[in-house]
Design a protein around this motif. Structure first.
Motif, PDB file in Angstrom:
ATOM      1  N   GLN A 154       0.855  -1.192   0.000  1.00 15.35           N
ATOM      2  CA  GLN A 154       0.000   0.000   0.000  1.00 15.35           C
ATOM      3  C   GLN A 154       0.892   1.243   0.000  1.00 15.35           C
ATOM      4  O   GLN A 154       1.230   1.775   1.058  1.00 15.35           O
TER       5      GLN A 154
ATOM      6  N   GLY B 152      -1.360   4.758   4.665  1.00 17.88           N
ATOM      7  CA  GLY B 152      -1.185   4.265   3.303  1.00 17.88           C
ATOM      8  C   GLY B 152      -2.014   5.068   2.340  1.00 17.88           C
ATOM      9  O   GLY B 152      -2.953   5.772   2.735  1.00 17.88           O
TER      10      GLY B 152
ATOM     11  N   VAL C 160      -4.127  -0.454  -3.039  1.00 21.90           N
ATOM     12  CA  VAL C 160      -3.270  -1.578  -2.690  1.00 21.90           C
ATOM     13  C   VAL C 160      -2.867  -2.268  -3.988  1.00 21.90           C
ATOM     14  O   VAL C 160      -3.730  -2.687  -4.770  1.00 21.90           O
TER      15      VAL C 160
ATOM     16  N   VAL D  14       0.226  -3.910   4.098  1.00 20.53           N
ATOM     17  CA  VAL D  14      -1.062  -3.261   3.850  1.00 20.53           C
ATOM     18  C   VAL D  14      -1.589  -2.739   5.181  1.00 20.53           C
ATOM     19  O   VAL D  14      -1.522  -3.441   6.204  1.00 20.53           O
TER      20      VAL D  14
END
Length: 497
Positions: free
Chosen positions: A180, A208, A212, A271
């Motif tokens: 991410q 982030g 993704v 992530v």
């Protein structure tokens, strides 16, 4: 105004954070082991410089005295064996002194990592540092980020070079791990906003961007934004992180000591597991910057001839995604330069007269047959060739067409910068300048600069390199000779009678 201390102010994030804090209304103090490295920064005159080493508690006490928020941006990435112990020791000392000095808030930028998984040495060290700071006693915000998108970011530069230089590649299987990424602009916004988190909040936050992607997808998306052909990428299970880092070292200019820990960390999926930071630092009105937009910003600028090591193409100066003059030489993408200087026995006025009169009927002062042949070839491929000439025989203005060039910038009497509009696998500039204009023998400096697009651009530059002595060397010699003749003519015309 609140006082912010920034450690690592000469690094990638620190150097970009300082002006953001100044814009947000903070007084800023920077801790620098080598204060002379701070001096070239454009913000140097707006900050207090505390000379000292973060490993010295005495230096830390002086630096942290009276500080409201302290940014800990220190990490021994690329420092070789023992880096983890150095990271732990430095973080412990910082945490102790921050508590003793009653610092209102410590902010640390760490690495996004999966929970309950054996981490790479690089990410494990980041995790240890965040725990030390969180347990240190001063209210602390840790921001965990994965790949940061912006010119100069080591992880971004590694991806840039791999994508640009390898149209076909074999990569480890982790190339399909999910990541991410986040734009440097949004990282800086979170860092500034973290200073305003309530004092009773002391914790880590995942940060982030809005997408993704796998590393493979990031390379393909980068290629599309950069105008490159789709990359052919195959994954194999036998390429260990060590072998992969050696391969990266061969293909890219990113130093092996930096590439190795970055490659080792790619074995993990990184992530964000929560987005609680938005409760304290809401998204900007337009939302977080997506991958394509972040890459576009990072590619908008290349190194600027006007600022020592940094080229500017066009855009607002000083944007977080831009390269800075003090970034490492390998940051900002490939830039290939033929740079020549020589003293000329004439006046600066005579030298400038020849420079401003270049092209058109006056020609390019070297290997005429070669220039003509290149012009014909350019026209065959749809370029302007040499047919456009020039608008005025002696004067140039920004935006003027000049054969296959365009006047990008001109400082009368000092500098002429031309941008190539011929068909090329990249972007090219030619800069002609008069240095030491007050001298009896001014310096004529000539720089040809090429920003290659992908592997074809690299091959093009090296294919024509053997002819640089003929083309650029001859141009410089003949312009100098013409300027000397011009100087004699001007001196003769100025004599009475």
């Amino acid at each position: 105004m609140p006082l912010a201390l920034v450690t690592g102010a000469t690094g990638y994030i620190g150097g970009r954070l300082v002006p953001e804090l100044l814009s947000a209304g903070y007084d800023v103090r920077v801790l620098a082991r080598h204060p002379e490295r701070v001096a070239p920064r454009e913000w140097a005159g707006q900050v207090e410089v505390a000379a000292g080493d973060a490993t010295s508690r005495a230096d830390l006490r002086r630096a942290l005295d009276g500080v409201d928020v302290a940014y800990y941006l220190i990490h021994a990435l690329g420092a070789g064996p023992g880096f983890a112990e150095r990271d732990r020791s430095t973080a412990r000392g910082f945490a102790v002194v921050a508590r003793e000095a009653a610092v209102g808030r410590v902010v640390y930028l760490g690495g996004l990592h999966p929970e309950k998984e054996r981490l790479s040495p690089h990410l494990e060290s980041r995790r240890e540092v965040e725990e030390i700071l969180l347990d240190g006693g001063a209210p602390t915000v840790v921001l965990r980020a994965a790949v940061i998108l912006g010119s100069g970011s080591a992880s971004f530069e590694m991806m840039r070079y791999l994508t640009e230089r390898l149209p076909v590649m074999v990569a480890p299987r982790w190339i399909d791990n999910r990541i991410q990424p986040i734009a440097v602009r949004d990282v800086l916004r979170y860092l500034v906003g973290a200073a305003r988190v309530p004092a009773d909040v002391s914790r880590a936050f995942d940060v982030g961007g809005p997408e993704v992607l796998t590393y493979r997808e990031m390379m393909q998306r980068y290629a599309a934004v950069a105008g490159l052909r789709r990359r052919l990428v195959g994954a194999v299970p036998v390429l260990t992180p060590r072998l992969a880092s050696l391969w990266v070292g061969l293909v890219t200019p990113v130093p092996p000591g930096i590439a190795r820990p970055l490659v080792g960390s790619l074995v993990h999926e990184v992530v964000a597991q929560e987005d609680d930071i938005k409760e304290y630092v809401p998204d900007p009105p337009g939302g977080l910057l997506g991958f394509d937009d972040a890459v576009t910003l990072a590619l908008t600028r290349i190194r600027d001839l006007d600022v020592r090591t940094s080229w500017v193409s066009a855009s607002t100066p000083g944007a977080p995604s831009d390269p800075l003059p003090q970034d490492p030489d390998w940051a900002g993408g490939s830039l290939l330069v033929d740079d020549r200087s020589r003293r000329v026995d004439t006046s600066a006025e005579a030298l400038w007269t020849v420079i401003e009169g270049i092209g058109g009927a006056h020609g390019w002062y070297s290997w005429r047959l070669g220039w003509v042949a290149r012009g014909v070839l350019d026209r065959l491929f749809g370029g302007p060739g040499l047919r456009r000439g020039r608008r005025h025989p002696h004067q140039l203005s920004p935006g003027d067409a000049l054969d296959w060039w365009r006047v990008e910038a001109i400082d009368p009497g000092h500098m002429l910068r031309l941008r190539a509009e011929m068909r090329l696998p990249g972007r090219a500039w030619l800069e002609l300048s008069v240095e030491d204009p007050g001298s009896a023998r001014p310096t004529f400096r000539q720089r040809a600069v090429f920003s290659p697009r992908g592997l074809p651009g690299q091959l093009y530059w090296w294919a024509i390199s053997p002819f640089h002595g003929i083309v650029f060397g001859g141009m410089q010699r003949n312009i100098a000779r013409a300027a000397q003749e011009q100087g004699k003519a001007q001196a003769s015309a100025s004599r009475p009678g």
